[in-house]
Design an enzyme around this catalytic site. Sequence first.
Site, short mmCIF file in Angstrom:
data_model
loop_
_atom_site.label_atom_id
_atom_site.label_comp_id
_atom_site.label_asym_id
_atom_site.label_seq_id
_atom_site.Cartn_x
_atom_site.Cartn_y
_atom_site.Cartn_z
N LEU A 191 -122.75 47.22 58.26
CA LEU A 191 -123.03 48.22 59.28
C LEU A 191 -123.30 47.91 60.85
O LEU A 191 -124.06 46.72 60.84
CB LEU A 191 -124.03 49.49 58.63
CG LEU A 191 -123.57 50.12 57.51
CD1 LEU A 191 -124.63 51.00 57.08
CD2 LEU A 191 -122.27 50.71 57.44
N ASP A 192 -122.58 48.61 61.69
CA ASP A 192 -123.22 48.27 63.01
C ASP A 192 -124.47 48.41 63.25
O ASP A 192 -125.03 49.01 62.46
CB ASP A 192 -122.22 48.91 63.90
CG ASP A 192 -120.79 48.81 64.12
OD1 ASP A 192 -120.53 47.56 63.54
OD2 ASP A 192 -120.03 49.68 64.24
N ARG A 193 -125.07 47.97 64.13
CA ARG A 193 -126.50 48.08 64.61
C ARG A 193 -127.06 49.51 64.63
O ARG A 193 -127.88 49.80 64.24
CB ARG A 193 -126.93 47.23 65.84
CG ARG A 193 -128.34 47.22 66.30
CD ARG A 193 -128.47 46.95 67.81
NE ARG A 193 -128.07 45.74 68.12
CZ ARG A 193 -129.13 44.58 67.91
NH1 ARG A 193 -130.18 44.96 67.74
NH2 ARG A 193 -128.65 43.36 68.29
N THR A 250 -125.27 51.95 63.55
CA THR A 250 -124.81 52.82 62.38
C THR A 250 -125.96 53.05 61.41
O THR A 250 -126.60 51.96 60.93
CB THR A 250 -123.77 52.37 61.87
OG1 THR A 250 -122.65 52.46 62.77
CG2 THR A 250 -123.19 53.49 60.70
N ARG A 310 -114.76 54.28 64.13
CA ARG A 310 -114.79 54.76 65.60
C ARG A 310 -113.35 54.57 66.33
O ARG A 310 -113.15 55.42 67.12
CB ARG A 310 -115.95 53.65 66.25
CG ARG A 310 -117.38 53.92 65.78
CD ARG A 310 -118.12 52.67 65.83
NE ARG A 310 -118.45 52.60 67.35
CZ ARG A 310 -119.19 51.48 67.58
NH1 ARG A 310 -119.67 50.36 66.93
NH2 ARG A 310 -119.26 51.41 69.06
#
Length: 297
Positions: free
Chosen positions: A134-136, A138, A236
């Site tokens: 997961l993105d930082r 998220t 996104r």
Amino acid sequence: MPKNSRPQAIMFTVREATTLLSFIMQAQSGISRNKAKAILAGSGVTVNGKIQTRHDYALTPGMKVGISKHKPAQQLNNKFVKIVYEDAYIVVVEKNVGILSMAANHHAFSVKSVLDEYFRRSKQACTAHVVHRLDRDTSGLLVYAKTIQAEQTLEHNWREIVTDRRYMALVSGRMEQQAGKVQSWLKDNKAYITQSYREDPGGGKWAVTHFRTMKTDGKHSLVELKLETGRKNQIRVHLKDLGHPVCGDIKYGLQGDDPVGRLALHAFRLNFYHPVTGQPLHFETTVPKVFLKALEK
């Protein structure tokens, strides 16, 4: 009892509609809410054979609930990472915003480094193997493998093993459609910005995202998203394609539309077959309260 084995669960049949927390408290002779929540947090409850950790999970007559008082021997106390399930082969965590799934430098702060330190302290001879990310910024559910066997099985059979993976997002504006899907080819440009194309630009990856509008106040909408594919920045970019980017997204969103002070994207559901036992596992977290409060305003 062998290490990492689970005690035999006591099975119950639901007689009337209720929530899981209330059912546990009643089935266990009126134990406290905190004790009931501890059993849930320790992955000691199954509903129709699937592990369930949500205290507000709705039960209907005829469902089978298994309850054991198993709790992890070693608790992880970290504001960025919460363990929701662990056995000898895998660990499922809920990560907070502001932490990477895995850092380029093995000694840098990340979910992997937090888990590796937890394994060391709890005297487990293993490390956390990254399976997906997961993105930082998220938040939400992630699964890590504790053995090479589990890692290889998850990595090579991810699409077959994962049965449901969903996110909740707070997006800009009112969604025109109640439900639908976005599909396109995704490819990074030279500046590492993911671009969306109707036709393959050459080297692109096909991506499909299903969406469903849950709530709106006109200015923002709460949207549930189900991934058919798992590409970099897929949600996104696809929400940007719809004209309703994720709030707080400085890369693909609307400048200044940041009602919750963070990227408003949360991975709330992760269902998959256990890579070793084949058992169906079901994990779900609640929607971040700040998403709902933003709509109430």
